[in-house]
Scaffold this motif. Structure first.
Motif, PDB file in Angstrom:
ATOM      1  N   TRP A   1       0.869  -1.292   0.359  1.00  0.00           N
ATOM      2  CA  TRP A   1       0.314   0.027   0.010  1.00  0.00           C
ATOM      3  C   TRP A   1       0.812   1.304   0.017  1.00  0.00           C
ATOM      4  O   TRP A   1       0.409   2.036  -1.175  1.00  0.00           O
TER       5      TRP A   1
ATOM      6  N   GLY B   1       0.964   1.205  -3.944  1.00  0.00           N
ATOM      7  CA  GLY B   1      -0.625   1.959  -4.172  1.00  0.00           C
ATOM      8  C   GLY B   1      -1.280   0.893  -4.449  1.00  0.00           C
ATOM      9  O   GLY B   1      -2.225   1.360  -4.763  1.00  0.00           O
ATOM     10  N   HIS B   2      -1.294  -0.781  -3.852  1.00  0.00           N
ATOM     11  CA  HIS B   2      -2.702  -1.675  -3.539  1.00  0.00           C
ATOM     12  C   HIS B   2      -2.951  -1.527  -2.522  1.00  0.00           C
ATOM     13  O   HIS B   2      -1.746  -1.550  -1.530  1.00  0.00           O
ATOM     14  N   LEU B   3      -4.382  -2.165  -2.228  1.00  0.00           N
ATOM     15  CA  LEU B   3      -4.919  -2.588  -1.623  1.00  0.00           C
ATOM     16  C   LEU B   3      -5.286  -3.995  -1.712  1.00  0.00           C
ATOM     17  O   LEU B   3      -6.354  -3.687  -2.862  1.00  0.00           O
TER      18      LEU B   3
END
Length: 299
Positions: A259, A263-265
């Motif tokens: 994250w 920037g990834h969830l």
């Protein structure tokens, strides 16, 4: 009245080292994912293994003496080291295309492969509970790789291969009771360091490496060496069966770093699949701890 000295539980000292090793490994994975986007995979793997060798070799020599490299099981040590190299290549190859947290979850399928392979390779007959954990783990993979999901792509096969190779690496570790932990620590990185050092002149470096990427390549090696050193120290202080359930704490770092850095969830289905995979691994770890406890009670 007699006075005695109380000794702390092994986990009091070993667990912080084990958790710190997991943090180092997740930071290593994050750095590797960042680098393989712009640099050759072989260059990143080379930095990881050469750096590890530079860290662990002096440590192994200091702890085991100048004969630290002598082994009673040279063939097994080299094959085991080769499997670790293949696991790293496959994992970083898949990590180039897939999110960090989901990739880490699939890599943690190694204990599932260990159960599947333990009977043909070690003659161990898995119990019904272990087969249930295997089915649970592969169910988690099916949830992650569901039709229409972002992970249903060829790169996912690389991560499954990485988990398989890591499982083989761990299985072969059981066949090295005659070697010291420091000898095994040295051989863990040896094949990867030699293979990619020989290949380095033929590796396409692409764009010139700036100071930032150079520092990150150096950090990868230091992180790998430090993580393996911490793992050895932890396993010398507490049994593997006691520590292994805590290995899945790495998933917390993987989600957080995925994250913060990329920037990834994970979405809801991916989170469910990851939870199922982690649950199967924890189940296997607890079964292993129970078996070790019974072995001590009824030798």
């Amino acid at each position: 009245m007699t006075s005695g000295t109380s000794h702390p539980h092994p986990l009091v000292v070993a667990l912080p080292l084990f958790l710190l090793a997991g943090l180092c490994l997740t930071t290593l994975d994050t750095t590797g994912k960042f680098l393989v986007r712009d640099h050759a995979l072989a260059l990143v793997v080379w930095a990881r293994y050469v750096g590890q060798m530079l860290v662990v070799t002096p440590f192994a020599r200091h702890r085991a003496g100048p004969t630290f490299w002598r082994t009673r099981n040279l063939k097994i040590q080299l094959v085991r080291s080769a499997f670790l190299m293949l696991a790293t290549v496959s994992f970083f190859g898949g990590l180039r295309y897939l999110p960090l947290a989901e990739a880490s979850a699939m890599f943690h399928l190694a204990p599932v492969f260990i159960v599947v392979l333990s009977q043909p390779l070690l003659g161990e007959r898995p119990t019904r509970a272990r087969w249930m954990a295997v089915i649970l783990g592969f169910t988690g993979v099916l949830v992650l790789l569901r039709p229409g999901g972002d992970l249903l792509q060829p790169a996912a096969l690389l991560l499954l291969a990485a988990a398989f190779f890591n499982g083989m690496y761990q299985l072969l570790t059981r066949l090295l009771p005659g070697d010291s932990a420091y000898t095994t620590l040295f051989y863990s990185a040896l094949v990867g360091a030699i293979v990619f050092s020989v290949a380095l002149p033929w590796i396409d470096m692409g764009d010139s490496i700036g100071w930032r990427d150079g520092a990150m390549l150096l950090a990868m090696g230091l992180l790998a060496g430090t993580a393996h050193w911490l793992l050895i120290r932890a396993f010398l202080l507490a049994p593997a069966a006691m520590l292994s359930p805590f290995a899945y704490a790495q998933m917390i770092w993987a989600v957080l770093f995925g994250w913060l850095v990329f920037g990834h969830l994970p979405d809801g289905w991916s989170a469910l699949g990851m939870t199922i995979i982690v649950g199967s691994g924890v189940m296997l770890a607890l079964l292993e701890r129970r078996r070790a406890r019974l072995a001590r009670a009824f030798p």
